[in-house]
Write an enzyme that holds these catalytic residues in place. Sequence first.
Site, PDB file in Angstrom:
ATOM      1  N   LYS A 156      35.806  52.653  34.556  1.00  0.00           N
ATOM      2  CA  LYS A 156      36.797  51.575  34.468  1.00  0.00           C
ATOM      3  C   LYS A 156      36.113  50.214  34.438  1.00  0.00           C
ATOM      4  CE  LYS A 156      38.850  49.925  38.219  1.00  0.00           C
ATOM      5  NZ  LYS A 156      38.877  48.436  38.283  1.00  0.00           N
ATOM      6  N   ASN A 157      35.232  49.967  35.403  1.00  0.00           N
ATOM      7  CA  ASN A 157      34.632  48.637  35.517  1.00  0.00           C
ATOM      8  C   ASN A 157      33.742  48.301  34.326  1.00  0.00           C
ATOM      9  OD1 ASN A 157      35.905  48.172  37.956  1.00  0.00           O
ATOM     10  ND2 ASN A 157      34.208  48.953  39.177  1.00  0.00           N
ATOM     11  N   ARG A 164      41.938  40.996  38.256  1.00  0.00           N
ATOM     12  CA  ARG A 164      40.935  39.943  38.336  1.00  0.00           C
ATOM     13  C   ARG A 164      39.959  39.963  37.162  1.00  0.00           C
ATOM     14  NH1 ARG A 164      40.870  37.024  42.761  1.00  0.00           N
ATOM     15  NH2 ARG A 164      38.802  36.275  42.235  1.00  0.00           N
ATOM     16  N   CYS A 185      43.496  42.867  43.636  1.00  0.00           N
ATOM     17  CA  CYS A 185      43.732  43.567  44.892  1.00  0.00           C
ATOM     18  C   CYS A 185      43.791  42.598  46.065  1.00  0.00           C
ATOM     19  CB  CYS A 185      42.626  44.584  45.148  1.00  0.00           C
ATOM     20  SG  CYS A 185      42.689  46.012  44.046  1.00  0.00           S
ATOM     21  N   ARG A 206      38.366  36.269  46.586  1.00  0.00           N
ATOM     22  CA  ARG A 206      37.165  36.471  45.773  1.00  0.00           C
ATOM     23  C   ARG A 206      37.112  35.321  44.784  1.00  0.00           C
ATOM     24  NH1 ARG A 206      37.636  42.549  43.760  1.00  0.00           N
ATOM     25  NH2 ARG A 206      39.852  42.134  43.873  1.00  0.00           N
ATOM     26  N   PRO A 207      36.570  34.204  45.199  1.00  0.00           N
ATOM     27  CA  PRO A 207      36.655  32.999  44.385  1.00  0.00           C
ATOM     28  C   PRO A 207      35.913  33.134  43.066  1.00  0.00           C
ATOM     29  CG  PRO A 207      35.126  32.676  46.207  1.00  0.00           C
ATOM     30  CD  PRO A 207      35.815  33.989  46.451  1.00  0.00           C
ATOM     31  N   LEU A 231      31.679  30.870  41.079  1.00  0.00           N
ATOM     32  CA  LEU A 231      30.398  31.189  40.445  1.00  0.00           C
ATOM     33  C   LEU A 231      30.550  31.295  38.924  1.00  0.00           C
ATOM     34  CD1 LEU A 231      28.884  33.816  42.916  1.00  0.00           C
ATOM     35  CD2 LEU A 231      28.338  31.386  42.724  1.00  0.00           C
ATOM     36  N   ASP A 268      33.256  49.779  46.833  1.00  0.00           N
ATOM     37  CA  ASP A 268      34.374  50.528  46.277  1.00  0.00           C
ATOM     38  C   ASP A 268      34.441  51.967  46.785  1.00  0.00           C
ATOM     39  OD1 ASP A 268      35.426  48.453  44.862  1.00  0.00           O
ATOM     40  OD2 ASP A 268      34.709  49.093  42.903  1.00  0.00           O
ATOM     41  N   ILE A 322      30.438  42.815  51.820  1.00  0.00           N
ATOM     42  CA  ILE A 322      30.837  42.180  50.568  1.00  0.00           C
ATOM     43  C   ILE A 322      32.257  41.640  50.662  1.00  0.00           C
ATOM     44  CG2 ILE A 322      31.157  42.551  48.095  1.00  0.00           C
ATOM     45  CD1 ILE A 322      28.963  44.688  48.269  1.00  0.00           C
ATOM     46  N   ARG A 337      45.538  52.313  38.572  1.00  0.00           N
ATOM     47  CA  ARG A 337      44.660  51.320  37.959  1.00  0.00           C
ATOM     48  C   ARG A 337      43.264  51.877  37.712  1.00  0.00           C
ATOM     49  NH1 ARG A 337      43.543  46.979  41.571  1.00  0.00           N
ATOM     50  NH2 ARG A 337      42.272  46.315  39.818  1.00  0.00           N
TER      51      ARG A 337
END
Length: 422
Positions: free
Chosen positions: A22-23, A93, A117, A122-123, A126, A306, A328, A398
């Site tokens: 998926k990622n 995201r 999620c 999770r800004p 960056l 994860d 994390i 998802r």
Amino acid sequence: MDKFVIEGGHRLRGTVAVAGSKNAVLALIPATLLAPGIHRIRHTPNLRDVWTMSRLMATLGAHVELDSSGELFVDTRAIEHFEAPYEHVKRMRASIYVLGPLLARFGRARVSLPGGCAFGPRPVDLHLKGMEKLGAHITIEHGYIDARTDRLRGAPIHLDVPSVGATVNILYAAALADGETVITNAAMEPEVTALARVLVAMGARIDGIGTSTLRIEGVRELQPLPWVENIPDRIEAATFLIAAAMTRGSIRLTCVNPYHLGTVLDKLEEIGCILDIDGSTVELRCNGELRPSNVTTAPYPGFPTDVQAQWAALMLTAGGSSRVTDTIYPTRFGYVPELRRLGADIEVIENTAIINGQARLEGATVMSSDLRASASLVLAGLVADGRTDVLRIYHLDRGYERLEERLRRLGAAIERVPTDEF
């Protein structure tokens, strides 16, 4: 809306093929924006997140189709828009991945601030700092990131943390920027490596692939590829292995890359599982009592964040006390109150879950809060006495394709049924 109904107490046995990552595919799809043309991505999982990204691409002007064989067709020749609207981005995201390609191709991108999620902030700073280093002017107004540039130019970029998303977005933009970009403290996850290799096949110049320092020499244009092979999903693979261990079963995974699972496989052996690895096949047997084990999440090649929820569920079946620490996403323990409803003995102190194993789990109704939390609840239901109902499994959809069907083929008693929950 659907839910899972699970009758616990069945050992998992058999063979299952691991789906495409998926990622990884969520990073490969936006890469097609960089090279106008027809692209095909094989081994694409049929997931909610993939369809969310596909719909987002369609709003930009792309034509996207996924066939029954898992081949994703993407035609980016008619891209006319550079805005990623809130109605799509709020769902995932990874939608922010269109920022770098749109900026590189059009010199303009307008992307809604992302959702995703609910386990802590999770800004995206960056990502934005990276684009600014490459020469983009960034403003944020009315919930949208507005990025503009006359021409992107290579620059040295150091990431304060090895963010996968920021590394991916900078790779996109740097591939078409003038001059050299050097990313230090870059993410080394297999999904980043897979993207970098695809970009090179499209004509990008990238050195240091697989390391924490990436050197990108910008080129004028990239070429579409006739086809790209997606990598296996290491998180799904870990979830199936943990499910077999929890039920004291035996499982054979095919279409897997064991090198991507190093720390998880090491931990499974540490607690008493027997592993046999042969090429792209991993077999696990687990018959007796499991030993407790502590894990601390870390960027790749460390233990994956994860997988921490699934590992916590596994430790419920081990003898003694275990700790799961997430460095994390320190607040990623929304599943713990739901596991307690099943009888789990877990306490969360700051960013650590302390788990006392071998408590008797009893079936109950539980509710998912995010993708991996959903997986941990399903795993716990597999070993709980009686019936467990897992609500809000749209979170799980998802990231896991037809999970209930594949678990049933391994011997689980699990059904997807409609619910009147709102």
